[in-house]
Design a protein around this motif. Structure first.
Motif, PDB file in Angstrom:
ATOM      1  N   LEU A  73       0.803  -1.224   0.000  1.00 48.83           N
ATOM      2  CA  LEU A  73       0.000   0.000   0.000  1.00 48.83           C
ATOM      3  C   LEU A  73       0.837   1.275   0.000  1.00 48.83           C
ATOM      4  N   ASP A  74       0.302   2.308  -0.616  1.00 51.01           N
ATOM      5  CA  ASP A  74       0.843   3.668  -0.539  1.00 51.01           C
ATOM      6  C   ASP A  74       2.349   3.733  -0.774  1.00 51.01           C
ATOM      7  N   ASN A  75       2.789   3.142  -1.881  1.00 44.73           N
ATOM      8  CA  ASN A  75       4.215   3.139  -2.239  1.00 44.73           C
ATOM      9  C   ASN A  75       5.104   2.614  -1.119  1.00 44.73           C
ATOM     10  N   GLY A  76       4.616   1.637  -0.407  1.00 44.88           N
ATOM     11  CA  GLY A  76       5.433   0.974   0.598  1.00 44.88           C
ATOM     12  C   GLY A  76       5.375   1.539   1.991  1.00 44.88           C
ATOM     13  N   THR A  77       4.515   2.506   2.222  1.00 43.85           N
ATOM     14  CA  THR A  77       4.414   3.040   3.574  1.00 43.85           C
ATOM     15  C   THR A  77       3.566   2.146   4.472  1.00 43.85           C
ATOM     16  N   ASP A  78       2.876   1.179   3.867  1.00 46.57           N
ATOM     17  CA  ASP A  78       2.069   0.259   4.657  1.00 46.57           C
ATOM     18  C   ASP A  78       1.807  -1.014   3.853  1.00 46.57           C
ATOM     19  N   ALA A  79       1.302  -2.016   4.527  1.00 47.94           N
ATOM     20  CA  ALA A  79       0.924  -3.285   3.900  1.00 47.94           C
ATOM     21  C   ALA A  79      -0.277  -3.837   4.658  1.00 47.94           C
ATOM     22  N   ARG A  80      -1.223  -4.426   3.936  1.00 43.59           N
ATOM     23  CA  ARG A  80      -2.384  -5.072   4.563  1.00 43.59           C
ATOM     24  C   ARG A  80      -2.205  -6.577   4.427  1.00 43.59           C
ATOM     25  N   PHE A  81      -2.361  -7.262   5.552  1.00 42.01           N
ATOM     26  CA  PHE A  81      -2.200  -8.713   5.600  1.00 42.01           C
ATOM     27  C   PHE A  81      -3.553  -9.363   5.330  1.00 42.01           C
ATOM     28  N   ARG A  82      -3.771  -9.769   4.094  1.00 41.24           N
ATOM     29  CA  ARG A  82      -5.048 -10.343   3.661  1.00 41.24           C
ATOM     30  C   ARG A  82      -5.259 -11.746   4.209  1.00 41.24           C
ATOM     31  N   SER A  97      -5.076 -11.088  10.263  1.00 42.45           N
ATOM     32  CA  SER A  97      -5.709 -11.048   8.940  1.00 42.45           C
ATOM     33  C   SER A  97      -6.553  -9.787   8.821  1.00 42.45           C
ATOM     34  N   GLY A  98      -6.378  -9.071   7.703  1.00 45.97           N
ATOM     35  CA  GLY A  98      -7.158  -7.869   7.431  1.00 45.97           C
ATOM     36  C   GLY A  98      -6.556  -6.596   8.004  1.00 45.97           C
ATOM     37  N   LYS A  99      -5.574  -6.706   8.862  1.00 45.59           N
ATOM     38  CA  LYS A  99      -4.965  -5.520   9.470  1.00 45.59           C
ATOM     39  C   LYS A  99      -3.778  -5.040   8.653  1.00 45.59           C
ATOM     40  N   THR A 100      -3.409  -3.787   8.876  1.00 41.12           N
ATOM     41  CA  THR A 100      -2.237  -3.220   8.210  1.00 41.12           C
ATOM     42  C   THR A 100      -1.047  -3.235   9.171  1.00 41.12           C
ATOM     43  N   ALA A 101       0.133  -3.133   8.606  1.00 41.72           N
ATOM     44  CA  ALA A 101       1.348  -3.091   9.424  1.00 41.72           C
ATOM     45  C   ALA A 101       1.307  -1.908  10.378  1.00 41.72           C
ATOM     46  N   SER A 102       0.721  -0.783   9.939  1.00 40.69           N
ATOM     47  CA  SER A 102       0.648   0.391  10.809  1.00 40.69           C
ATOM     48  C   SER A 102      -0.287   0.168  12.003  1.00 40.69           C
ATOM     49  N   GLU A 103      -1.179  -0.815  11.919  1.00 40.76           N
ATOM     50  CA  GLU A 103      -2.077  -1.144  13.032  1.00 40.76           C
ATOM     51  C   GLU A 103      -1.456  -2.153  14.001  1.00 40.76           C
ATOM     52  N   ILE A 104      -0.361  -2.769  13.591  1.00 41.62           N
ATOM     53  CA  ILE A 104       0.247  -3.849  14.356  1.00 41.62           C
ATOM     54  C   ILE A 104       1.659  -3.433  14.751  1.00 41.62           C
ATOM     55  N   ALA A 107       6.021  -6.504  17.638  1.00 45.02           N
ATOM     56  CA  ALA A 107       7.092  -6.485  18.644  1.00 45.02           C
ATOM     57  C   ALA A 107       8.155  -5.441  18.298  1.00 45.02           C
ATOM     58  N   GLY A 108       7.685  -4.275  17.825  1.00 44.45           N
ATOM     59  CA  GLY A 108       8.596  -3.187  17.485  1.00 44.45           C
ATOM     60  C   GLY A 108       9.307  -3.349  16.164  1.00 44.45           C
ATOM     61  N   ARG A 109       8.880  -4.305  15.338  1.00 47.76           N
ATOM     62  CA  ARG A 109       9.585  -4.609  14.082  1.00 47.76           C
ATOM     63  C   ARG A 109       8.817  -4.181  12.832  1.00 47.76           C
ATOM     64  N   SER A 110       7.744  -3.416  12.963  1.00 53.54           N
ATOM     65  CA  SER A 110       6.926  -3.044  11.795  1.00 53.54           C
ATOM     66  C   SER A 110       7.729  -2.322  10.721  1.00 53.54           C
ATOM     67  N   LEU A 111       8.549  -1.356  11.114  1.00 53.01           N
ATOM     68  CA  LEU A 111       9.341  -0.611  10.121  1.00 53.01           C
ATOM     69  C   LEU A 111      10.356  -1.514   9.437  1.00 53.01           C
ATOM     70  N   GLU A 112      10.931  -2.444  10.179  1.00 59.66           N
ATOM     71  CA  GLU A 112      11.885  -3.392   9.599  1.00 59.66           C
ATOM     72  C   GLU A 112      11.183  -4.273   8.565  1.00 59.66           C
ATOM     73  N   ILE A 113       9.991  -4.746   8.889  1.00 56.91           N
ATOM     74  CA  ILE A 113       9.231  -5.596   7.965  1.00 56.91           C
ATOM     75  C   ILE A 113       8.852  -4.807   6.710  1.00 56.91           C
ATOM     76  N   LEU A 114       8.392  -3.567   6.875  1.00 52.54           N
ATOM     77  CA  LEU A 114       8.069  -2.732   5.710  1.00 52.54           C
ATOM     78  C   LEU A 114       9.317  -2.448   4.880  1.00 52.54           C
ATOM     79  N   SER A 115      10.445  -2.292   5.529  1.00 51.61           N
ATOM     80  CA  SER A 115      11.699  -2.083   4.807  1.00 51.61           C
ATOM     81  C   SER A 115      12.034  -3.298   3.943  1.00 51.61           C
TER      82      SER A 115
END
Length: 171
Positions: A73-82, A97-104, A107-115
Protein backbone atom coordinates in the motif's frame (compact mmCIF):
# COMPACT_ATOMS: atom_id res chain seq x y z
CA UNK A 1 17.65 -2.23 7.41
CA UNK A 2 20.95 -1.66 5.72
CA UNK A 3 20.96 -2.46 2.02
CA UNK A 4 23.53 -1.94 -0.68
CA UNK A 5 21.72 -1.67 -4.02
CA UNK A 6 24.64 -3.38 -5.76
CA UNK A 7 24.63 -6.18 -3.23
CA UNK A 8 22.48 -9.24 -3.01
CA UNK A 9 22.05 -9.04 0.76
CA UNK A 10 21.12 -6.63 3.52
CA UNK A 11 21.63 -6.91 7.26
CA UNK A 12 19.56 -5.06 9.81
CA UNK A 13 21.38 -3.00 12.37
CA UNK A 14 18.98 -4.08 15.15
CA UNK A 15 19.07 -7.85 14.75
CA UNK A 16 20.73 -10.75 13.03
CA UNK A 17 18.20 -10.69 10.17
CA UNK A 18 19.54 -10.95 6.63
CA UNK A 19 17.51 -10.10 3.51
CA UNK A 20 19.02 -11.56 0.34
CA UNK A 21 17.95 -11.86 -3.29
CA UNK A 22 17.00 -15.30 -4.53
CA UNK A 23 18.45 -16.27 -7.88
CA UNK A 24 17.76 -20.02 -7.78
CA UNK A 25 16.43 -22.70 -5.45
CA UNK A 26 19.90 -23.42 -4.02
CA UNK A 27 19.69 -20.01 -2.29
CA UNK A 28 16.96 -21.43 -0.01
CA UNK A 29 17.26 -23.89 2.87
CA UNK A 30 13.76 -25.29 3.34
CA UNK A 31 12.50 -27.66 0.59
CA UNK A 32 8.99 -26.21 0.96
CA UNK A 33 10.31 -22.76 0.08
CA UNK A 34 12.29 -24.15 -2.85
CA UNK A 35 9.13 -25.67 -4.32
CA UNK A 36 7.09 -22.48 -3.74
CA UNK A 37 9.82 -20.42 -5.41
CA UNK A 38 9.76 -22.81 -8.40
CA UNK A 39 5.98 -22.41 -8.67
CA UNK A 40 6.36 -18.60 -8.53
CA UNK A 41 8.96 -18.77 -11.35
CA UNK A 42 6.65 -20.97 -13.44
CA UNK A 43 3.75 -18.55 -12.97
CA UNK A 44 5.91 -15.51 -13.76
CA UNK A 45 7.07 -16.93 -17.08
CA UNK A 46 8.82 -14.12 -18.96
CA UNK A 47 7.30 -11.43 -16.71
CA UNK A 48 9.19 -9.99 -13.75
CA UNK A 49 6.49 -11.33 -11.40
CA UNK A 50 3.21 -13.20 -11.66
CA UNK A 51 -0.14 -11.74 -10.62
CA UNK A 52 -2.12 -13.00 -7.64
CA UNK A 53 -4.74 -14.18 -10.14
CA UNK A 54 -2.17 -16.53 -11.71
CA UNK A 55 -2.37 -18.73 -8.61
CA UNK A 56 -5.28 -21.04 -7.92
CA UNK A 57 -5.79 -21.57 -4.19
CA UNK A 58 -5.71 -25.34 -4.76
CA UNK A 59 -2.11 -24.99 -6.02
CA UNK A 60 -1.09 -23.31 -2.76
CA UNK A 61 -2.58 -25.94 -0.42
CA UNK A 62 0.83 -27.42 0.57
CA UNK A 63 1.95 -24.00 1.86
CA UNK A 64 -1.31 -22.43 3.09
CA UNK A 65 -0.63 -22.77 6.84
CA UNK A 66 2.72 -21.00 6.32
CA UNK A 67 1.57 -18.25 3.91
CA UNK A 68 1.02 -14.52 4.26
CA UNK A 69 -0.71 -12.75 1.38
CA UNK A 70 -0.21 -9.00 1.69
CA UNK A 71 -1.25 -5.91 -0.24
CA UNK A 72 1.53 -3.38 -0.86
CA UNK A 73 0.00 0.00 0.00
CA UNK A 74 0.84 3.67 -0.54
CA UNK A 75 4.22 3.14 -2.24
CA UNK A 76 5.43 0.97 0.60
CA UNK A 77 4.41 3.04 3.57
CA UNK A 78 2.07 0.26 4.66
CA UNK A 79 0.92 -3.29 3.90
CA UNK A 80 -2.38 -5.07 4.56
CA UNK A 81 -2.20 -8.71 5.60
CA UNK A 82 -5.05 -10.34 3.66
CA UNK A 83 -4.30 -13.95 4.53
CA UNK A 84 -2.33 -15.19 7.53
CA UNK A 85 -1.79 -18.95 7.59
CA UNK A 86 -2.83 -21.02 10.59
CA UNK A 87 0.73 -22.11 11.41
CA UNK A 88 1.82 -18.46 11.49
CA UNK A 89 -1.10 -17.56 13.76
CA UNK A 90 -0.27 -20.45 16.10
CA UNK A 91 3.43 -19.55 16.27
CA UNK A 92 2.96 -15.78 16.51
CA UNK A 93 0.07 -15.98 18.93
CA UNK A 94 -2.38 -13.65 17.15
CA UNK A 95 -4.30 -13.49 13.88
CA UNK A 96 -3.75 -10.19 12.10
CA UNK A 97 -5.71 -11.05 8.94
CA UNK A 98 -7.16 -7.87 7.43
CA UNK A 99 -4.97 -5.52 9.47
CA UNK A 100 -2.24 -3.22 8.21
CA UNK A 101 1.35 -3.09 9.42
CA UNK A 102 0.65 0.39 10.81
CA UNK A 103 -2.08 -1.14 13.03
CA UNK A 104 0.25 -3.85 14.36
CA UNK A 105 3.38 -3.37 16.42
CA UNK A 106 5.07 -6.68 15.43
CA UNK A 107 7.09 -6.48 18.64
CA UNK A 108 8.60 -3.19 17.49
CA UNK A 109 9.59 -4.61 14.08
CA UNK A 110 6.93 -3.04 11.79
CA UNK A 111 9.34 -0.61 10.12
CA UNK A 112 11.89 -3.39 9.60
CA UNK A 113 9.23 -5.60 7.97
CA UNK A 114 8.07 -2.73 5.71
CA UNK A 115 11.70 -2.08 4.81
CA UNK A 116 12.06 -5.71 3.71
CA UNK A 117 8.87 -5.38 1.62
CA UNK A 118 10.23 -2.20 0.02
CA UNK A 119 13.48 -3.94 -0.92
CA UNK A 120 11.53 -6.73 -2.62
CA UNK A 121 9.08 -4.34 -4.33
CA UNK A 122 11.85 -2.08 -5.66
CA UNK A 123 13.95 -4.97 -6.92
CA UNK A 124 10.88 -6.92 -8.16
CA UNK A 125 12.83 -10.03 -7.23
CA UNK A 126 12.21 -12.72 -4.63
CA UNK A 127 14.16 -12.39 -1.40
CA UNK A 128 14.95 -14.66 1.52
CA UNK A 129 14.94 -13.35 5.08
CA UNK A 130 16.50 -15.39 7.87
CA UNK A 131 16.45 -14.45 11.51
CA UNK A 132 14.92 -14.99 14.89
CA UNK A 133 11.18 -15.53 15.10
CA UNK A 134 9.37 -13.09 17.40
CA UNK A 135 6.00 -13.68 19.05
CA UNK A 136 3.37 -10.92 19.33
CA UNK A 137 4.51 -10.24 22.91
CA UNK A 138 7.97 -9.39 21.67
CA UNK A 139 9.37 -12.60 23.10
CA UNK A 140 12.03 -14.02 20.86
CA UNK A 141 11.48 -17.62 19.86
CA UNK A 142 14.96 -19.03 19.79
CA UNK A 143 14.36 -20.94 16.60
CA UNK A 144 15.47 -19.33 13.37
CA UNK A 145 12.88 -18.74 10.66
CA UNK A 146 13.42 -18.59 6.91
CA UNK A 147 10.96 -16.35 5.06
CA UNK A 148 10.52 -16.26 1.30
CA UNK A 149 9.14 -12.93 0.04
CA UNK A 150 7.71 -13.14 -3.48
CA UNK A 151 6.52 -10.01 -5.31
CA UNK A 152 3.22 -10.18 -7.18
CA UNK A 153 2.13 -7.76 -9.89
CA UNK A 154 -1.04 -7.20 -11.94
CA UNK A 155 0.97 -5.66 -14.78
CA UNK A 156 4.16 -7.73 -14.39
CA UNK A 157 6.20 -4.60 -13.70
CA UNK A 158 5.03 -2.92 -10.46
CA UNK A 159 4.65 -4.83 -7.19
CA UNK A 160 1.14 -4.65 -5.70
CA UNK A 161 1.12 -7.73 -3.44
CA UNK A 162 3.42 -10.16 -1.70
CA UNK A 163 3.21 -13.89 -1.29
CA UNK A 164 5.32 -14.77 1.74
CA UNK A 165 5.95 -18.14 3.36
CA UNK A 166 7.63 -18.76 6.72
CA UNK A 167 9.23 -21.96 8.04
CA UNK A 168 11.51 -22.65 10.98
CA UNK A 169 14.93 -23.72 9.78
CA UNK A 170 15.69 -25.81 12.82
CA UNK A 171 12.50 -27.71 13.57
Amino acid sequence: MLYDEGSTAARTSSSDTICARIRNTSDLIRPELKSLYSLWQEKAGKRRAPARSDFDVSELVPWLPHILLSDYLDNGTDARFRVVGTWIVEQYGKDHSGKTASEIDFAGRSLEILSEYNIVANAMMPHRVCGAFFKHTGARDYRTAERLLLPLSKDGAVCDKFLTAIYFIDD
